[in-house]
Design a protein around this motif. Structure first.
Motif, PDB file in Angstrom:
ATOM      1  N   CYS A 177       0.837  -1.200   0.000  1.00  0.00           N
ATOM      2  CA  CYS A 177       0.000   0.000   0.000  1.00  0.00           C
ATOM      3  C   CYS A 177       0.874   1.253   0.000  1.00  0.00           C
ATOM      4  O   CYS A 177       0.648   2.201  -0.769  1.00  0.00           O
ATOM      5  CB  CYS A 177      -0.924   0.002   1.214  1.00  0.00           C
ATOM      6  N   ILE A 178       1.885   1.260   0.858  1.00  0.00           N
ATOM      7  CA  ILE A 178       2.766   2.422   0.955  1.00  0.00           C
ATOM      8  C   ILE A 178       3.556   2.618  -0.339  1.00  0.00           C
ATOM      9  O   ILE A 178       3.711   3.738  -0.831  1.00  0.00           O
ATOM     10  CB  ILE A 178       3.736   2.252   2.142  1.00  0.00           C
ATOM     11  N   ALA A 179       4.038   1.521  -0.912  1.00  0.00           N
ATOM     12  CA  ALA A 179       4.825   1.620  -2.152  1.00  0.00           C
ATOM     13  C   ALA A 179       3.988   2.197  -3.288  1.00  0.00           C
ATOM     14  O   ALA A 179       4.443   3.073  -4.029  1.00  0.00           O
ATOM     15  CB  ALA A 179       5.366   0.239  -2.539  1.00  0.00           C
ATOM     16  N   PHE A 180       2.763   1.724  -3.432  1.00  0.00           N
ATOM     17  CA  PHE A 180       1.887   2.261  -4.475  1.00  0.00           C
ATOM     18  C   PHE A 180       1.608   3.744  -4.229  1.00  0.00           C
ATOM     19  O   PHE A 180       1.577   4.550  -5.163  1.00  0.00           O
ATOM     20  CB  PHE A 180       0.562   1.488  -4.524  1.00  0.00           C
ATOM     21  N   LEU A 181       1.398   4.085  -2.975  1.00  0.00           N
ATOM     22  CA  LEU A 181       1.100   5.479  -2.642  1.00  0.00           C
ATOM     23  C   LEU A 181       2.287   6.371  -2.985  1.00  0.00           C
ATOM     24  O   LEU A 181       2.133   7.434  -3.598  1.00  0.00           O
ATOM     25  CB  LEU A 181       0.767   5.585  -1.152  1.00  0.00           C
ATOM     26  N   ARG A 182       3.499   5.936  -2.625  1.00  0.00           N
ATOM     27  CA  ARG A 182       4.692   6.737  -2.923  1.00  0.00           C
ATOM     28  C   ARG A 182       4.960   6.790  -4.427  1.00  0.00           C
ATOM     29  O   ARG A 182       5.551   7.742  -4.925  1.00  0.00           O
ATOM     30  CB  ARG A 182       5.912   6.138  -2.210  1.00  0.00           C
ATOM     31  N   ALA A 183       4.520   5.769  -5.153  1.00  0.00           N
ATOM     32  CA  ALA A 183       4.736   5.731  -6.608  1.00  0.00           C
ATOM     33  C   ALA A 183       3.697   6.559  -7.359  1.00  0.00           C
ATOM     34  O   ALA A 183       3.750   6.650  -8.582  1.00  0.00           O
ATOM     35  CB  ALA A 183       4.704   4.298  -7.108  1.00  0.00           C
ATOM     36  N   GLY A 184       2.759   7.138  -6.617  1.00  0.00           N
ATOM     37  CA  GLY A 184       1.720   7.936  -7.265  1.00  0.00           C
ATOM     38  C   GLY A 184       0.590   7.117  -7.842  1.00  0.00           C
ATOM     39  O   GLY A 184      -0.272   7.645  -8.549  1.00  0.00           O
ATOM     40  N   GLN A 185       0.584   5.812  -7.555  1.00  0.00           N
ATOM     41  CA  GLN A 185      -0.492   4.937  -8.045  1.00  0.00           C
ATOM     42  C   GLN A 185      -1.568   4.849  -6.968  1.00  0.00           C
ATOM     43  O   GLN A 185      -1.717   3.853  -6.260  1.00  0.00           O
ATOM     44  CB  GLN A 185       0.053   3.557  -8.383  1.00  0.00           C
ATOM     45  N   LEU A 186      -2.347   5.914  -6.888  1.00  0.00           N
ATOM     46  CA  LEU A 186      -3.316   6.033  -5.807  1.00  0.00           C
ATOM     47  C   LEU A 186      -4.393   4.957  -5.890  1.00  0.00           C
ATOM     48  O   LEU A 186      -4.788   4.366  -4.880  1.00  0.00           O
ATOM     49  CB  LEU A 186      -3.947   7.426  -5.858  1.00  0.00           C
ATOM     50  N   GLY A 187      -4.856   4.691  -7.104  1.00  0.00           N
ATOM     51  CA  GLY A 187      -5.891   3.664  -7.275  1.00  0.00           C
ATOM     52  C   GLY A 187      -5.401   2.299  -6.853  1.00  0.00           C
ATOM     53  O   GLY A 187      -6.114   1.542  -6.176  1.00  0.00           O
ATOM     54  N   ALA A 188      -4.179   1.978  -7.245  1.00  0.00           N
ATOM     55  CA  ALA A 188      -3.618   0.682  -6.871  1.00  0.00           C
ATOM     56  C   ALA A 188      -3.412   0.604  -5.361  1.00  0.00           C
ATOM     57  O   ALA A 188      -3.600  -0.458  -4.751  1.00  0.00           O
ATOM     58  CB  ALA A 188      -2.296   0.458  -7.594  1.00  0.00           C
ATOM     59  N   ALA A 189      -3.042   1.735  -4.748  1.00  0.00           N
ATOM     60  CA  ALA A 189      -2.839   1.751  -3.299  1.00  0.00           C
ATOM     61  C   ALA A 189      -4.142   1.461  -2.569  1.00  0.00           C
ATOM     62  O   ALA A 189      -4.188   0.648  -1.631  1.00  0.00           O
ATOM     63  CB  ALA A 189      -2.271   3.103  -2.869  1.00  0.00           C
TER      64      ALA A 189
END
Length: 1258
Positions: free
Chosen positions: A546-558
């Motif tokens: 969840c954190i990795a997706f959020l930091r990557a800007g992939q909000l939907g995936a997060a």
């Protein structure tokens, strides 16, 4: 059964419970992940939601119009989907069992029956498999088709997502296909059970670890087969036991047991480890569906006995299954004191070190204690002391733990080769115990990983998983999961967020069933050696993803990952991460609100709705988020949802003017105009109040406030009152659709016959029209209007043959066809309308019922427009009343439909066609959407009709190939004789007067006259038979075209060049060019007042002599001689005057060659395919003479060559007409029973040069 006797089958037990509420067969079953409920689908067209604890029906779910053949439940239990035999899908709330409004209750997912459903593990996609040979993917939020349908080669029987969601398996009649989950690539395709003759694939199921796919076959191969997902090769032999069709298979959550349901009335329980049947449960009737309970302790099965039976899995089977999972994986290889072990696991190294020191002090030669202390030192990264203890242990006594500790310590010091050699020595002490060998190999991989050789370590684990027995893959998957977690942590620390997310995802997806086991106790030694947090492995991987997706800007995936984690977590896990969860949700909600604002500003309304919805779901339920989502939903015309959001915004902020404006617009859009006016009054009063307040505060701004209030009100009126130009655009779009439509159409919903006015009124009362009225002016685009109108006025045409007493217009006018007594032609009418209605069409047309044949003007327009009507139809249904449901290929060719005159142009005009048999089922059970794309059906028609495949599939009306089209029609019959001509008007794109009673010779003559007049095509004069009274050059009957035109062999280019060379010395340039110019100057043939003006080359007949002995014959053969032609014979039923040069006659007879301009070899400028390639020659320069002698000489040579080539062609045999001159100087053609083939006697002789002229023929 003797073979089964050796398998120690557990006797079947009595059912635990029977669930009895359905009124017909139970065809589908699914259990919720909470283990408390199940849903079932039945042939009785209903679903039942059951309480598994007490057996009660929680809800009866209705809405389907046909039997329910498939159900699926999402992993979080929030969504139920069901599919029926008519191709419709309904989505239901998982909690309440009510249908979802946004799923458009009963949306048409497929053209034919839905056989299988499955929801992706993340719940985002629904896969539907149908007998229409397609699999489709649907977004479960929007219920829109996701990507293109997967076109399968056969009917789809089963679709199943892999446990990780990466793949989608599809079982069809002819093969099993493995696709990527986005349906962009088919990665495997194999026959499966279809390898056995007349067998097919029925059901499929994945093992929870995704390493195997199991499949079940039909009655010709009623076995279960196992497929390796790394190679897609079959594993072992087929599992035998069932004696009939296996309808369904399912695997328990631990991957140890399989249950199968069969038409042999049995449910079999199989053990996956050895493929043996271990229990049999018997129904009274065939079994159609089966599943395991969530806890894996029961089987639930349903079938033709109308009930669902719950069976208890025998305890011995459960115990054996449990042993299968854990027996080989309790990796307690290390001999370590319990207190030391617990201290190592908890990270209390000082305690562990102190305890081991005491052991060493007590016994200085305790090699085991030195090895164990080496492990503790390694955990502290004190590699030097770790190696010292390991060396001391081995020096006292070489052992497994000693070399193990030495290898780990050396790798920790980056002495990898020495470490590997030390670890290799541990195998000496394995006693060939596979469990120990497996453990050592995994330790070697982990040691390599810790020495930063990540790729090599992962490769070793993967290879080990492939090489080891299938039961031992759990340990490999566990290590893979942890190594991916470590790689993800490294990537996260280095800000490589996408890479980190990939590793965390791989960790989670390695083996979903792994985390259901007690891995902490099974793999405890790994915790001791490496400090792995086994208890929180799954939770850590999910949180960090969840954190990795959020930091990557992939909000939907997060957010998707977060929801997955929470849906799959138990209550204890949820409670342990409350703080983390709150922080993560807050961060996400802020970002989603920001993204929503940006999307709304960019008019990306779907994204805006999605973003605001996510923010609200995450707890950011502010009035601004609700108001902004309402704005976006208004733009998407989601009136009810927009209204709910507006009301919520008002509730959170009662003083918000924006909330009331949004509420007003939503009510306008929903056509709730009275309520909208009430809201408008509230808005007006609020605006006045605001103005008064401002006025009291500051007088100088009062006028501005009033003006603003007034402008807001006026703006709302302007936005939602439809302008006159929009009404005009709608009217134009309707008329554009109806211009090429029949005058009357049957409304398939009401069953009433509608004229043009009624059709328009029906549209104006439709939701589509009302949608226009409530649309903002800026959104009412011309393209949108045309698209909606075109969709609404799509129609289905019927092509059939009249039989017996067909109902006519007056029989159904002002009546509902569905309520008429179902006799004779009425049944055909009702069935046709039902088929069209069920396929989603509003309008249908059938000739006998929709034309007023007593109105001559309407009849004229209808017959001349018939081809165009069929051309512009969306679908033409061909009804073959004489083709039985059991018919095989070839029945279509034998059908009387193929003999009728009108059916040929109806078929050729239509672009989309479906053939239906006597019982209104599809011909050959071909469920493709267009039978014109069916190679088998089109080949059958081509063989029968002689119409080439290109014309059958994509016919183009017009004058081209007129003779061939007449040949197609020559074998057709019509009830009214004039229709043999009238039915062909559309093929040639001609519009002529219809005059029943004129007789067929006149009708056919007018058609042929028009063809010649428009095209100049003389091939229509190429026939044998009897002359028409209309004109002697035309046949009396269309059957004269049945024989193909006589084809003479053509000269090759070499032969032509050789003949041209010989003519250069015998034919003068002047005579050759003169003939060429004379023929080039001839006008095209034309008709005037039934007289044919035919340009031709004529040859005077000098002698006609009848053969002897034919005085009583009906047909006579004559020897004919003429100037310039070889002698020939003519057979005719006419009695000709016999004459010769010695006994001449006053009547002139000519043999003529109708002139064909193709012999000039000129380019065909009518051929549009080549027009663009032609360029005008460059004009000559004003500074240069018109042409040099060389250029002029070259042009003369080319002209002479063309003329000589023409003479060569004129010297070849040709089809001739025999003409007899009449008193007025005109000619009549003498019909012949055979083609008259003539040839010039000496083409090179000047004396025999042809007489070129235009003759008038009666």
């Amino acid at each position: 059964m003797a073979e089964e006797a050796t398998q120690h089958i557990i006797p079947s037990t009595s059912p635990v419970r029977a669930f009895e509420e359905h009124e017909n067969s139970v065809l589908a079953i699914a259990v919720f992940s909470d283990g408390r409920r199940m849903v079932t689908g039945s042939r009785d067209r209903t679903l039942r939601l059951w309480d598994l604890n007490n057996g009660d029906v929680l809800r009866k779910m209705e809405g389907h119009r046909s039997r329910i053949s498939a159900v699926a439940v999402s992993r979080d239990g929030k969504l139920i989907t069901s599919g029926d035999n008519k191709g419709e899908v309904i989505a239901w709330h998982g909690d309440s069992g009510e249908s979802l409004a946004q799923a458009i209750k009963g949306f048409k997912a497929h053209y034919w029956a839905i056989c299988s459903l499955d929801i992706s593990p993340d719940g985002a996609v629904l896969a539907t498999g149908s007998s229409d040979n397609t699999t489709k993917l649907w977004n479960t939020q929007t219920w829109q088709l996701q990507g293109k349908p997967i076109e399968c080669s056969d009917e789809v029987n089963c679709v199943r997502y892999s446990p990780s969601g990466e793949h989608l398996a599809i079982a069809t009649f002819g093969d099993i296909q493995i696709w990527t989950s986005d349906a962009k690539e088919c990665i495997a395709n194999f026959e499966g059970h279809a390898v056995v003759s007349r067998a097919y694939n029925v059901s499929i199921a994945w093992k929870p670890d995704g390493t195997r796919l199991l499949s079940a076959g039909s009655y010709r191969d009623c076995t279960i087969r196992e497929w390796d997902s790394s190679t897609w090769k079959q594993v072992g032999k087929p599992w035998q036991g069932h004696s009939h069709f296996i309808d369904a298979i399912t695997i328990n959550s631990t991957g140890t047991l399989l249950a199968s349901a069969s038409y042999d009335n049995h449910v079999r329980l199989w053990r996956l480890s050895d493929q043996q049947t271990i229990a049999i449960f018997q129904h009274s009737d065939p079994v159609c569906c089966v599943t395991f309970s969530t806890d894996g302790e029961h089987i639930l099965s349903g079938g033709n006995d109308k009930k669902i039976i719950q069976w208890a899995i025998p305890e011995s089977a459960l115990e054996q299954a449990s042993n299968d999972v854990t027996e080989d994986f309790h990796y307690k290889i290390l001999s370590i004191d319990t207190k030391v072990r617990h201290a190592c696991i908890s990270g209390d190294f000082s305690t562990a070190e102190e305890l081991l020191k005491r052991e060493i002090d007590t016994d200085n030669n305790n090699y085991s204690s030195y090895a164990n202390r080496s492990f503790v030192m390694a955990r502290k990264f004190d590699w030097e002391h770790a190696l010292d203890d390991a060396v001391k242990s081995v020096s006292i006594q070489p052992s497994l733990s000693g070399y193990l500790s030495m290898g780990i310590a050396l790798c920790g010091q980056m002495q990898v080769q020495d470490g590997m050699r030390a670890l290799d020595l541990t195998f000496i002490f394995s006693n060939e115990d596979l469990k120990i060998v497996h453990f050592i190999l995994l330790i070697k991989a982990i040691a390599l990983f810790n020495a930063n050789q990540h790729e090599e370590a992962m490769l070793r684990v993967q290879q080990l998983a492939v090489a080891c027995p299938s039961a031992n893959t759990i340990a490999c998957h566990f290590v893979q999961a942890y190594l991916h977690l470590e790689l993800g942590n490294n990537a996260l620390e280095n800000a490589c967020y996408n890479e980190a997310a990939d590793h965390f995802t791989a960790s989670i997806n390695t083996n979903p069933s792994l985390f259901e086991l007690d891995i902490r106790s099974i793999f405890e030694d790994f915790s001791v050696l490496f400090g792995w947090d086994l208890k929180n492995l799954w939770q850590n991987a999910n949180q960090k993803r969840c954190i990795a997706f959020l930091r990557a800007g992939q909000l939907g995936a997060a957010l998707k990952s977060y929801r997955y984690m929470m849906d799959m977590s138990d209550e204890i896990t949820k409670a342990s991460c409350l703080g983390w969860s709150a922080t993560f949700k807050q961060e996400c909600s802020v970002l989603y609100s920001t993204n929503g604002d940006a999307a709304l500003a960019a008019s990306n309304y779907d994204e805006a709705i999605e973003s605001y919805s996510a923010a609200i779901d995450l707890g950011s339920a502010s009035d601004s988020n609700f108001a902004n989502r309402s704005k976006a939903r208004l733009e998407k015309m989601q009136w009810e949802d927009a209204l709910v959001d507006a009301l919520k915004a008002i509730d959170l902020n009662p003083s918000s003017e924006l909330g009331y404006q949004l509420k007003y617009q939503a009510l306008q859009g929903a056509q709730r105009y009275d309520e909208a006016n009430e809201v408008f009054q509230i808005m007006h009063s609020k605006s006045d109040n605001t103005s008064d307040i401002k006025k009291r505060k500051k007088t100088r701004i009062s006028h501005g406030s009033a003006s603003t209030s007034s402008s807001v009100t006026q703006q709302l009126h302007r936005q939602y009152v439809i302008p006159l130009e929009a009404e005009s655009a709608i009217r134009k779009a309707i008329h554009a659709q109806l211009d090429n439509a029949p005058l009357r159409l049957l409304h398939t919903s009401t069953g009433r016959l509608c004229d043009r006015e009624a059709q328009i009124n029906a549209f104006k009362s439709s939701t589509e029209y009302k949608e226009f009225l409530s649309t903002k002016h800026g959104n009412l685009r011309k393209e949108r209007i045309e698209e909606v109108v075109a969709t609404y006025f799509r129609r289905v045409m019927l092509s059939h043959r009249w039989e017996g007493k067909e109902p006519l217009l007056h029989d159904i006018q002002d009546k509902v066809v569905y309520k008429l007594k179902p006799v004779a032609g009425i049944v055909k009418l009702q069935s046709f309308c039902e088929i069209a209605r069920d396929a989603g069409y509003h309008w249908a047309w059938i000739d006998t019922r929709c034309i007023d044949k007593h109105n001559n003007a309407e009849l004229q327009e209808s017959l001349n427009s018939m081809f165009v009507w069929y051309r512009h139809s969306t679908l033409t249904i061909v009804y073959l009343s004489d083709v039985l449901p059991t018919s095989k290929s070839g029945a279509l060719a034998r059908s009387a439909w193929n003999q009728r005159g009108w059916t040929m142009p109806e078929f050729l005009a239509s672009e989309v066609v479906l053939f239906y048999q006597q019982d209104w089922t599809l011909y050959l059970n071909d469920r493709s959407p267009n039978h014109k794309k069916s190679t088998a059906i089109m080949q059958e028609l081509e063989d029968m009709t002689g119409i080439n495949l290109q014309a059958l599939v994509a016919f183009r009306p017009g004058m081209r190939d007129a003779r061939e089209k007449l040949q197609w029609a020559s074998t057709r019959v019509t009830t009214l004789q004039e229709d043999i001509a009238y039915s062909q008007f559309g093929l040639f794109d001609v519009h002529l007067r219809v005059n029943y009673g004129e007789k067929k010779q006149n009708a056919l003559g007018r058609l042929l006259q028009e063809i010649v007049a428009q095209s100049g095509d003389i091939t229509v004069l190429d026939w044998v038979g009897k002359s028409s009274d209309f004109n002697s050059c035309l046949p009396a009957d269309i059957t004269s075209y049945e024989a193909p035109p006589f084809t003479l062999s053509s000269l090759s280019e070499d032969q032509i060049q050789k003949s041209v060379s010989s003519l250069r010395h015998t034919v003068s340039t002047e005579s050759a060019s003169g003939l060429y110019q004379k023929l080039d100057g001839l006008s095209a043939p034309r008709f005037a007042h039934r007289r044919l003006h035919l340009p031709c080359i004529t040859f005077l007949v000098t002698e006609v002599k009848r053969r002897l002995g034919q005085e009583e014959a009906i047909h006579f053969t004559y020897e004919v001689k003429s100037d310039g032609l070889h002698d020939l014979q003519i057979t005719t039923e006419d009695r000709l005057i016999q004459f010769s040069r010695a006994r001449p006659t006053r009547q002139t007879f000519l043999l003529v060659r109708p002139w064909d301009r193709c012999l000039l070899e000129l380019p065909d400028f009518a051929d549009t395919e080549h027009v663009e390639d032609w360029c005008a020659p460059e004009p000559p320069s004003n500074d240069s003479p018109e042409g040099s002698p060389r250029e002029n000489g070259h042009a003369d040579a080319e002209s002479h060559s063309r003329a000589l080539r023409l003479i060569v062609r004129l010297g070849q045999p040709f089809g001739a007409f025999l003409l007899a001159q009449q008193r007025g100087g005109e000619y009549k053609r003498i019909a012949s029973d055979y083609d008259i083939i003539a040839q010039v006697r000496d083409i090179a002789s000047d004396d025999n040069m042809m007489d070129v002229r235009t003759l008038e023929i009666l």
